[in-house]
Every structure is written in structure tokens, then in C-alpha cells.
Design a protein around this motif. Structure first.
Motif, PDB file in Angstrom:
ATOM      1  N   TYR A 169      37.536 -14.555  10.855  1.00  0.00           N
ATOM      2  CA  TYR A 169      36.907 -14.002   9.650  1.00  0.00           C
ATOM      3  C   TYR A 169      37.880 -14.107   8.484  1.00  0.00           C
ATOM      4  O   TYR A 169      39.057 -13.742   8.600  1.00  0.00           O
ATOM      5  N   GLY A 183      41.348 -15.741  12.992  1.00  0.00           N
ATOM      6  CA  GLY A 183      41.531 -16.655  11.867  1.00  0.00           C
ATOM      7  C   GLY A 183      42.953 -17.166  11.803  1.00  0.00           C
ATOM      8  O   GLY A 183      43.183 -18.359  11.544  1.00  0.00           O
ATOM      9  N   PHE A 206      32.967 -28.735   1.540  1.00  0.00           N
ATOM     10  CA  PHE A 206      33.296 -27.318   1.395  1.00  0.00           C
ATOM     11  C   PHE A 206      32.872 -26.795   0.021  1.00  0.00           C
ATOM     12  O   PHE A 206      32.380 -25.664  -0.096  1.00  0.00           O
ATOM     13  N   THR A 248      25.429 -22.058   6.461  1.00  0.00           N
ATOM     14  CA  THR A 248      26.313 -22.652   7.464  1.00  0.00           C
ATOM     15  C   THR A 248      26.682 -24.075   7.073  1.00  0.00           C
ATOM     16  O   THR A 248      25.945 -24.750   6.336  1.00  0.00           O
ATOM     17  N   LEU A 274      38.678 -28.703   9.523  1.00  0.00           N
ATOM     18  CA  LEU A 274      39.793 -27.931   8.983  1.00  0.00           C
ATOM     19  C   LEU A 274      41.101 -28.451   9.571  1.00  0.00           C
ATOM     20  O   LEU A 274      41.108 -29.173  10.577  1.00  0.00           O
ATOM     21  N   ALA A 302      35.098 -27.363  12.693  1.00  0.00           N
ATOM     22  CA  ALA A 302      34.725 -25.956  12.637  1.00  0.00           C
ATOM     23  C   ALA A 302      33.313 -25.789  12.092  1.00  0.00           C
ATOM     24  O   ALA A 302      32.824 -26.612  11.316  1.00  0.00           O
ATOM     25  N   ARG A 303      32.711 -24.689  12.510  1.00  0.00           N
ATOM     26  CA  ARG A 303      31.409 -24.287  11.962  1.00  0.00           C
ATOM     27  C   ARG A 303      31.656 -23.070  11.076  1.00  0.00           C
ATOM     28  O   ARG A 303      32.168 -22.045  11.519  1.00  0.00           O
ATOM     29  N   LEU A 304      31.313 -23.191   9.781  1.00  0.00           N
ATOM     30  CA  LEU A 304      31.518 -22.115   8.816  1.00  0.00           C
ATOM     31  C   LEU A 304      30.185 -21.449   8.503  1.00  0.00           C
ATOM     32  O   LEU A 304      29.186 -22.130   8.224  1.00  0.00           O
ATOM     33  N   ILE A 309      33.633 -15.488   5.225  1.00  0.00           N
ATOM     34  CA  ILE A 309      33.412 -16.722   5.980  1.00  0.00           C
ATOM     35  C   ILE A 309      33.779 -16.476   7.434  1.00  0.00           C
ATOM     36  O   ILE A 309      34.884 -16.011   7.737  1.00  0.00           O
ATOM     37  N   VAL A 367      34.478 -18.404  10.887  1.00  0.00           N
ATOM     38  CA  VAL A 367      34.880 -19.751  11.295  1.00  0.00           C
ATOM     39  C   VAL A 367      34.941 -19.821  12.817  1.00  0.00           C
ATOM     40  O   VAL A 367      35.621 -19.003  13.449  1.00  0.00           O
ATOM     41  N   SER A 368      34.219 -20.793  13.386  1.00  0.00           N
ATOM     42  CA  SER A 368      34.230 -21.015  14.834  1.00  0.00           C
ATOM     43  C   SER A 368      34.730 -22.425  15.120  1.00  0.00           C
ATOM     44  O   SER A 368      34.317 -23.376  14.450  1.00  0.00           O
ATOM     45  N   ASP A 369      35.617 -22.541  16.085  1.00  0.00           N
ATOM     46  CA  ASP A 369      36.119 -23.852  16.496  1.00  0.00           C
ATOM     47  C   ASP A 369      35.077 -24.497  17.414  1.00  0.00           C
ATOM     48  O   ASP A 369      34.843 -24.047  18.532  1.00  0.00           O
TER      49      ASP A 369
END
Length: 548
Positions: free
Chosen positions: A83, A99, A127, A143, A148, A158-160, A187, A189-191
Motif C-alpha cells: 500500500y 510495499g 502510469f 486498475t 515496476l 505489478a498490478r496497481l 495505490i 500494488v500486487s506482484d
């Protein structure tokens, strides 16, 4: 320090405000009797206790609030998703432990840093578009998938998921009033590197599979449970003359001429395995073609892909089978006829030699020898064709006098044919690298054809000319000529041209095919120039230097 001072100032303001109101509501104590005084004291005691209870409740609520804040902070820090809270310029204001882990940095290294410094250069534009969409969304999340880069330059996909948190509320007449339009972005953020790689691999596999399907020399048609077309490749689209969009939803059985829909359904395509059959299918323009079909059920196809049909147009194969049958019949006849003459002549001489004159015996033996030579020519063509088909043609190249070979071929026909033969080559024609036996075979087949398709006593010429790189050899006759449409297929297997009015010219249709294979093996080419009724000239080239 500033925060504590502000709180003390607030308490002082409240105390001053309370004293002012107390003065305004001051009670004349001297006018109160004893009972009123007691009531006032009791009221003050109740208020004091009530305030004490409220203070205790406030302290408990504050403790619960601190506990909830700690729990929230733990959930925030230990969440499996990174986050980030960003200001409008994308500087990091808050970040949780995940994060920090994603960017491979500690919290102090990230706070007040520009988040875009951790966005891959190739994803910067994406972005910026993502940030603008979040700003316009008015609290709704948006999304975006992008790449990154961590602190040490290691990239990850990554998925934002982001949204505008709030607007800062300004205080009128203060410095913060000018900043009242600042936004904060949250935001998550997932890898998804593994997922992204898997999806990319799946897309590449699908692309490769689609390319294989589209470039397949066979038709591929996907059918649902009602035998309607759900998808197909370009082959089937070209075969039917309809686009894929026009074919979608149409009944496959509408193109099948020799079987009904019930016949196809009765084939009972097994869950594992396939069923093969021959179909007669109407193609473009209504032309019916024989088609080999293989029907199979795909694993996990469901209703959309209930059956996959693999189709192959076998028109050429059918024609080839017919040609092979005709060829076998023709060769059998070409072999049996001279063998009959050879065997008959020899047996006659052996059994009735004492009753035959020397001239009659010689004539029978001469006829037998001629037919035996013809039989040898047929077998030579079959042998050369077999070697060519198996890519086993091995040339014995040596410097060869082409004119000398041509005169030797003519000598084999003189005395056996009423034709007039001539050989003419320039005096400076050089010897060239060639296989003399194969060259003799080429010229023999061409002269033999000229003899077959020329009227008796016509002229047959063998000539040559050189351009410095190639020697061009021609065999010309004054025969019946070859129609233009027949010239294109003349050098194919089993092709023969009618020999005039009676169409009785014998042959296997292999001589010109053998010529083409042997000429090409030398690095040359062969062609014909002809007009009906005016004769034909067959040309072939031979390189003056070995260029293979």
C-alpha cells in the motif's frame, strides 16, 4: 513540539471561554438560603462525578481507539499487498511493510521519494494515464498492469489498483487554505510477475497454435454439439468461398453431399480417439471435391468445441491413383508387346529354323532385337525416374563433346527410320562438364519423341548455340505440334500428346519427365516451343562450367 504547544493553547482558550460564561451566569450567593445552598452543592457534586465518569469513559474510548489503531497498523503493515499513499505529485507519504518489500527498500528510503522513480521507463506513459484515470474517477478505483523496478534495478510486473482518497480541507484565513485542492492517491500494488509470465506464455502458445492452424495445408473446423460451425481456419474459408464470419453458425452438413447430418452423428465420435471417413464436399462455386475427414473430440471442449474436423482435399490423390492405374496398364502393354515379338521371333527361329531362309531368320531376329532395344529404353526411363524420385541421381561429370553424343544418338535411328536427321553445332562449341550417358539418354528421348510425332520422311534437327555461360541444345521436328494448353503439363508424369488422327502413338509418358529431371540435375532447364501443325522444338541448357 509544535503539536503539544497547540494543544495547550487550545486548553487555555477553552478555560478562558468557560470563565467568561461563568461570569455571565454568576449566581448571587448571598441571596441563597441554606436549602438552596445545599441543593447547589449537591448539583456541583453530581456534575463533578459525572465529569469523572465521562473522563473515565473517554480514557477507555481513547485506549480502544489506540488499540484499534495499532491493529489497523498491523493489518496495514502485514498485508500481502503493498500500500502506498501518494500526494498529487506522486511523492510517497505512507507505505506499508509489503510495499517496502516489493521495492526492496526500507521505509525511510521511500518516504518523500517520487514513486515514478520506481516505474520502468517503458511503463511511464501507462502510469501517467493510470494516475489521470484515478483522478477523474472521483473515488472509484482503477486498475493497471505495468512494470515496476526495485531499488536495485530488478524489474517485476505489478498490478496497481488506485483511487483518490480525499481532498485536504483548508482552514479559511490560514496557509493551508491555498492547499485545499491537494489530492492523495492510495495505490495497492500486487506482484503478478508469475501470473503475467504464465499469461504471456499462454498468449504465445495460443499465437503459435493459431499460426499452425491458419497455415495448415488441411482444413480445420470446430463444430458444436449440433454440428454447427463455431470456428475454422483459412483453408476451409477458401475452400467454401465464405468468410469466417459468414461460416459461423452454419450447419457443417450443408457442405457435405454424400452423407446426411444423421449419418455424421451416427458415426459416434469417441471421447478419446477419432473417426475417419471420405466425404464429398461442395466447395467454392458449388464444385464437389473428394475430402478425407478425421473427426475427433477435444479434451474439455464443452459445447462450443464438441467436435473438431480435420479435412484434406484428396482430388489430386484420386487423380494420381487413376494415373497410376493407367500407368500400370500402359507399362504392362508396353512391356508385353515387345516381349511377345522377342519371344515369338526367337521361338520361331529355334523351332522352324530349318524351314526358314537365312533372310527370313535374320528379319525375325532383327525385329526381336529392335523390340528388345525398345524394351530396354522403357526400363531405362523407369530406372532413371526411380532414382530421381529417391534423390539418388549421381552424375558422372566429365568433359563431354555434346555434338559427338548427338551424332551417336542419330546413328541409332538411321536405318530404322525414314526421317532425315541433321546435326549442327558451331565449330567453336567447347566441351562441357556433363554425364555422357545421361546426356545421351536426354537426346535419345527427345529424338524418339520427334520420330513418333513426325510424318514419315520429315526432317529432325539437333543443333546448339552458346552464350558464354550456357550451351543451348535444340531438337526440332516437323510433326503434328503441341497445343498451347498441353505444353504446360507436358513435362509432368504420364502425360502424352495425341499422335495425330489415329492417336496410336505408343509410349509411357515418362520420357520428357526423365529429360527434365536429368537436365535439372545438370543445372540446366528444359522447355518447348510449338504450334499445332507446324512442328515442335525442345530446348534444354547445359552450363559450360560446373555450377552445381
Amino acid at each position: 513540539m509544535t503539536e503539544k504547544k497547540t494543544r495547550r493553547d487550545n486548553f487555555a482558550d477553552l478555560r478562558r471561554l468557560a470563565e467568561e460564561r461563568a461570569l455571565q451566569e454568576q449566581v448571587d450567593v448571598d441571596s441563597l438560603d441554606l436549602e438552596d445552598t445545599r441543593k447547589l452543592l449537591h448539583e456541583l457534586s453530581v456534575h463533578r462525578i459525572e465529569l469523572a465518569l465521562q473522563n473515565d469513559e473517554l480514557r477507555r474510548s481513547q485506549g480502544d481507539l489506540e488499540k484499534s489503531r495499532e491493529e489497523y497498523q498491523q493489518l496495514y503493515d502485514f498485508a500481502p499487498v503493498g500500500y502506498f499513499t501518494l500526494d498529487r505529485w506522486h511523492f510517497i507519504q505512507q507505505v506499508n511493510d509489503q510495499g517496502c518489500h516489493l521495492l526492496k527498500a526500507i521505509r525511510q528510503e521511500l518516504l518523500k521519494r517520487d514513486f515514478t522513480r520506481f516505474v520502468d521507463p517503458g511503463s511511464q506513459a501507462a502510469f501517467r494515464r493510470f494516475s489521470a484515470r484515478c483522478a477523474r474517477a472521483r473515488g472509484e478505483s482503477r486498475t493497471q498492469g505495468l512494470q515496476l523496478v526495485g531499488k536495485h534495478g530488478v524489474p517485476f510486473y505489478a498490478r496497481l489498483e488506485g483511487a483518490v482518497l480525499s481532498r485536504h480541507v483548508g482552514i479559511p484565513g490560514t496557509e493551508r487554505e491555498a492547499k485545499s485542492d491537494l489530492r492523495q492517491f492510495s495505490i495497492a500494488v500486487s506482484d503478478i510477475t508469475r501470473q503475467h509470465r504464465a499469461e504471456e506464455k499462454a498468449r504465445r502458445s495460443e499465437g503459435v497454435f493459431r499460426t499452425l492452424v491458419e497455415s495448415s495445408p488441411d482444413g480445420i473446423v470446430c463444430l458444436n454439439s449440433t454440428w454447427r460451425i463455431t470456428d475454422c481456419n483459412r483453408w476451409f474459408s477458401r475452400f467454401t468461398g465464405y468468410s469466417k464470419e459468414e461460416l459461423a453458425g452454419r450447419e457443417f452438413t450443408a457442405f457435405v453431399q454424400n452423407k446426411t447430418g444423421e449419418d455424421l452423428k451416427a458415426a459416434r465420435v469417441p471421447v478419446e480417439g477419432s473417426v475417419e471417413m471420405e466425404l464429398e464436399m461442395a466447395g467454392q462455386g458449388g464444385a464437389v471435391s473428394p475430402v478425407w475427414a478425421k473427426l475427433a473430440r477435444p479434451a474439455g471442449g464443452g459445447d462450443r468445441f464438441n467436435v473438431i474436423a480435420y479435412l484434406r482435399d484428396i482430388t489430386d490423390r484420386k487423380k494420381l491413383d487413376e494415373l497410376k492405374d493407367d500407368f500400370i496398364s500402359l507399362v504392362s502393354h508396353e512391356l508385353r508387346t515387345p516381349l511377345t515379338v522377342v519371344i515369338g521371333g526367337i521361338r520361331t527361329v529355334l523351332s522352324a529354323g530349318d524351314r526358314l531362309s537365312p533372310g527370313e531368320a535374320n528379319e525375325l531376329l532383327r525385329d526381336a532385337a529392335l523390340d528388345a532395344e525398345g524394351l530396354s529404353d522403357v526400363l531405362d526411363n523407369l530406372l532413371e525416374l526411380s532414382r530421381s524420385q529417391a534423390n539418388r541421381v549421381r552424375l558422372n561429370l566429365q568433359l563431354t563433346d555434346v555434338e559427338g553424343v548427338a551424332r551417336g544418338v542419330v546413328a541409332r535411328f538411321q536405318g530404322k527410320s525414314a526421317h532425315h536427321f541433321s546435326v549442327s553445332f558451331p565449330a567453336d562449341t567447347p566441351e562441357l562438364p556433363a554425364d555422357p550417358l545421361r546426356l545421351e539418354h536426354i537426346l535419345f528421348n527427345l529424338v524418339q519423341n520427334a520420330v513418333k510425332y513426325s510424318p514419315q520422311s520429315g526432317e529432325i534437327r539437333i543443333f546448339g548455340r552458346s552464350d558464354g555461360r550456357y550451351l543451348t541444345v535444340g531438337v526440332s521436328d516437323q510433326g503434328v505440334g503441341i497445343p498451347l494448353l498441353a505444353q504446360d503439363r507436358l513435362f509432368a508424369a504420364f502425360e502424352r500428346v495425341a499422335g495425330g488422327g489415329d492417336n496410336t502413338v505408343r509410349g509411357t509418358g515418362l520420357g520428357l519427365l526423365v529429360c527434365r529431371r536429368l537436365v535439372e540435375a545438370h543445372g540446366g532447364r528444359i522447355w518447348v516451343e510449338s504450334a499445332v501443325g507446324k512442328g515442335s522444338t525442345f530446348y534444354f541448357t547445359l552450363p559450360l562450367v560446373d555450377s552445381r
